[in-house]
Scaffold this active site. Structure first.
Site, PDB file in Angstrom:
ATOM      1  N   SER A   1     -10.748   6.296  -0.400  1.00 23.58           N
ATOM      2  CA  SER A   1     -11.121   5.320   0.633  1.00 23.58           C
ATOM      3  C   SER A   1     -11.763   6.021   1.829  1.00 23.58           C
ATOM      4  O   SER A   1     -12.850   6.569   1.705  1.00 23.58           O
ATOM      5  CB  SER A   1      -9.889   4.503   1.037  1.00 23.58           C
ATOM      6  OG  SER A   1     -10.259   3.422   1.868  1.00 23.58           O
TER       7      SER A   1
ATOM      8  N   HIS B   1      -9.986  -3.427   1.035  1.00 24.49           N
ATOM      9  CA  HIS B   1     -10.553  -3.347  -0.322  1.00 24.49           C
ATOM     10  C   HIS B   1     -10.344  -4.659  -1.097  1.00 24.49           C
ATOM     11  O   HIS B   1      -9.958  -4.652  -2.269  1.00 24.49           O
ATOM     12  CB  HIS B   1      -9.971  -2.148  -1.076  1.00 24.49           C
ATOM     13  CG  HIS B   1     -10.285  -0.838  -0.434  1.00 24.49           C
ATOM     14  ND1 HIS B   1     -11.557  -0.323  -0.391  1.00 24.49           N
ATOM     15  CD2 HIS B   1      -9.499   0.031   0.248  1.00 24.49           C
ATOM     16  CE1 HIS B   1     -11.537   0.824   0.273  1.00 24.49           C
ATOM     17  NE2 HIS B   1     -10.310   1.057   0.677  1.00 24.49           N
TER      18      HIS B   1
END
Length: 787
Positions: free
Chosen positions: A87, A193
């Site tokens: 990420s 996400h």
């Protein structure tokens, strides 16, 4: 092979980065300027700011990861074969591979953290024990359609994301399933996400599009596709990452398929190390994508990514969104983010010059724009130009060496070069010096057209990038105020100059080819009424004309890179800076206000005079270096006689053909009041520094001799001011525009009223910050008025 992996949100901890901030002090300072708070205090001091808040977590991890990587490279002297990041960590992987510099990455991460932190009310949870298909089946079976799969960390550790109440509801469902070993809610404020990041993704998409990225020096594995980044789609993929599933398990298996791979976690904690060990133990390598990565490394990237339509993220496809719907959403969304000092101006300009602020300070004559000034600005995330006009070559070189010794490669500085119409060889020698000393940024002042010396500077370091576009190392910012001059710099270098330089072997044939594809200047700065040399232009007329001309020239020559247009002249208050940005300025450049600061290399007596002036206390006088032509400079008139005396000398020059034609009373007044010595003594002094050919010309031409003697007064008056001589304070020649008068009124009654408390970097920050505040207030006021 070695792969470096960088952790993301969740790995933060108080105390991380201890010792690194001091080791990379210059980058720590840069980070503080970009963020607006102390990154060291955030990471190491309790009670400063909450490091667990997304808008702080992401920049903190990025900085510590980046410093850890730089330290690792220092220790080993080696870079990895691959990189990946979980990420947020993916930004560090791209930084390591050279996609962008430290400052650019931090700006992207700051924006990302701000956008993601803004979307609250969401939650995430780790489901341990089920694989992704089982998790998806549970969500389907129990009608939990509002929840997305956010992370696939290992084959049996899946993270889900959605609204907080839905995640809480899912908890009781998963805990009732016998194969679920653990349902663990994560300490986050948003549904990262997932589809709930769509709005943030769309806004980030616009932001990231303003930046320029470099080719990667080694492959970086994308969270979105679990394959190496396609460089042409780097911006697009970074944006998709915000609302797409993090395919960590698949990424590691892909890297395992490359053969013997050693993974090393760079940054705080060992979360990724544990995940990788589990994947290596439980999972088989993915080997059927090796051909794709070989293509990425050696042949250029494939046009499409496996399993996904070009330009679409997996989450978009799963939700059935069309490209038209995406575009409609993009145009209908509105940003609530306020303008900041960091967001003013062109993001691409700031990226190219490695600046925190779109703020420059011009190079004032005879080193008044000093080494200290340039260094102070660079450390504040701005760029100043050292003023070379009137200095010897040895003095210029000493200044360059001094500046370079104080700054890192990431900190920006430039050198000002003033056109020397009478002695082009002087210009050539300065350019030779800049090339020799690897100076990258040049401010070209008072040029009426492009010269061979400037073309030589522009040529050095030119190369063609992998995409065929010309990449320039040496940059020219041309400061100008006339459209015909602007057109010269917005066009490619004249063919006649190229042929001349080729014939003299001063550029190569390859450089000539590349020069034909780019403008003579990287950027231009439009100078309205200002201190020093000025055409007295009006910004409200000049800026629209110049920006329109820029667009016409961009279209005419089909340049691949935008030429930025800056604004200078009269900028000394937030109101003036606001007007410049509203008129379309990509950056601003200040001048006069910097002369009355602690860093300016002029006398305290001059600064004492300047500190007291108002907007009406300047006037035009003849320019000493262009005396015969009648060109004007703007100078201080309050408390000095220089403007009147300079104009008197020019009137005499126009009226008479020689000194012998002037009456004795006037000559005596000039000797006693202006020169403080006889004309014969002045002429002897001139002989000591003027070239022999000038003296020979003066002996043949009485009017030229008169010009040399009158011009001596301009040199003398400038010396008096810079030295702060008590010999004749009324003869001080001080170049200055009304911007300083406006600045004095703005800071009156504050600490900055006294010039000894004025520092160029702090002034720049204050000006940009209050300009942003003023713009926000004006926009809000206009909006309310419209209602």
């Amino acid at each position: 092979m070695t792969t470096y992996v960088f952790p993301g949100q969740g790995s933060q901890q108080k105390g991380m980065g201890q010792g690194l901030f001091e080791h990379y002090q210059h980058l720590t300072d840069q980070a503080d300027h970009i963020l607006g708070y102390s990154i060291k205090k955030l990471c190491t001091e309790k009670g400063y700011l909450d490091i667990n808040q997304t808008q702080y977590t992401q920049p903190a991890l990025y900085v510590v990861n980046a410093f850890s990587y730089l330290q690792r490279v220092e220790e080993t002297g080696m870079k990895p074969d691959f990189a990946a990041g979980h990420s947020l960590g993916e930004y560090n992987a791209l930084f390591a591979a050279g996609a962008f510099d430290f400052g650019t990455g931090l700006k992207l991460v700051k924006k990302r953290g701000d956008l993601m932190g803004r979307i609250t009310g969401g939650g995430m949870a780790a489901v341990i024990g089920l694989h992704k298909e089982q998790v998806a089946e549970v969500l389907r079976k129990h009608h939990l359609h509002t929840i997305d799969v956010a992370n696939m960390n290992t084959s049996h550790q899946i993270v889900i994301s959605g609204q907080k109440q839905d995640i809480e509801k899912a908890g009781s469902v998963f805990e009732s399933i016998k194969d679920v070993k653990l349902f663990h809610p994560l300490n986050v404020s948003g549904a990262f996400h997932s589809r709930y990041m769509d709005e943030a993704k769309r806004e980030f998409e616009q932001f990231v599009d303003t930046f320029h990225f470099n080719p990667l020096s080694f492959p970086v594995i994308s969270n979105v596709y679990a394959q190496p980044y396609i460089e042409e789609k780097l911006k697009e993929t970074l944006s998709q990452q915000m609302n797409s599933t993090v395919k960590w398990n698949e990424s590691i298996r892909f890297l395992m398929g490359r053969g013997e791979t050693e993974f090393e976690e760079i940054g705080p904690g060992k979360v990724l190390t544990g995940l990788i060990q589990r994947i290596q133990k439980e999972e088989a390598p993915i080997t059927d994508r090796n051909e794709n990565v070989r293509s990425a490394e050696h042949k250029g990237h494939p046009d499409t990514l496996e399993g996904n339509a070009p330009g679409r993220s997996p989450s978009d496809r799963q939700r059935g969104l069309s490209n038209n719907q995406d575009e409609a959403d993009l145009h209908s969304s509105s940003s609530t983010e306020k303008i900041t000092a960091f967001s003013l101006g062109s993001a691409e300009f700031k990226e190219d010059y490695n600046l925190t602020y779109a703020y420059l300070a011009g190079g004032m004559y005879r080193g008044i724009a000093s080494e200290k000034m340039v260094v102070n600005l660079a450390k504040a995330g701005m760029m100043g130009f050292f003023g070379t006009g009137g200095l010897k070559l040895s003095q210029i070189e000493e200044a360059i060496v001094s500046i370079q010794s104080e700054l890192t490669q990431e900190q920006a500085y430039g050198i000002n070069v003033v056109h020397n119409m009478k002695h082009p060889e002087t210009e050539d020698k300065i350019i030779d010096l800049l090339i020799k000393r690897s100076v990258r940024n040049l401010e070209a002042s008072a040029f009426l057209s492009v010269t061979p010396a400037l073309v030589r500077f522009r040529a050095k370091g030119l190369r063609r990038g992998p995409n065929g576009k010309v990449i320039s190392v040496n940059r020219i910012i041309a400061k100008l105020s006339r459209p015909e001059v602007a057109e010269s710099f917005l066009s490619p270098a004249p063919e006649s100059i190229l042929q001349k330089l080729l014939a003299e072997n001063k550029i190569t044939s390859e450089e000539a080819v590349l020069l034909r594809e780019i403008p003579a200047a990287n950027d231009i700065c439009v100078e309205a009424d200002s201190g020093g040399h000025t055409d007295g232009g009006v910004a409200y007329s000049l800026m629209p004309a110049m920006t329109l001309l820029r667009e016409e020239m961009m279209e005419k020559y089909r340049y691949h890179k935008k030429i930025r247009v800056g604004a200078a002249g009269g900028i000394g208050t937030p109101e003036a800076a606001m007007a410049a940005f509203v008129l379309g300025a990509d950056f601003i450049l200040t001048g006069s206000i910097n002369q009355c600061t602690a860093e300016a290399s002029t006398s305290d007596r001059v600064k004492d005079l300047l500190q007291q002036i108002n907007v009406q206390d300047t006037v035009y006088a003849p320019a000493g270096d262009m005396f015969e032509s009648g060109s004007k400079v703007q100078v201080l008139k309050k408390g000095v006689f220089f403007p009147a005396r300079a104009n008197k000398l020019h009137d005499l020059y126009q009226r008479y053909d020689s000194l012998s034609d002037i009456d004795q009373k006037t000559l005596t007044q000039i000797e006693e009041k202006y020169f403080k010595r006889s004309i014969d003594q002045v002429y002897e002094d001139i002989k000591s520094y003027q070239p022999l050919k000038e003296i020979e010309k003066a002996e043949r031409n009485p009017k030229h001799k008169m010009a040399l003697i009158f011009r001596w007064y301009f040199r003398y008056s400038s010396d008096l001011a810079i030295r702060g001589s008590g010999e004749s304070k009324v003869d001080y020649q001080i170049h200055c525009g009304p911007a300083l008068g406006a600045f004095n009124q703005w800071v009156k009654g504050t600490e900055l009223e006294n010039w000894r408390n004025r520092h160029v970097g702090e002034i720049g920050e204050k000006l940009m910050t209050e300009t942003a505040q003023l713009l926000n207030a004006k926009i809000q006021s206009l909006f309310q008025s419209a209602l």
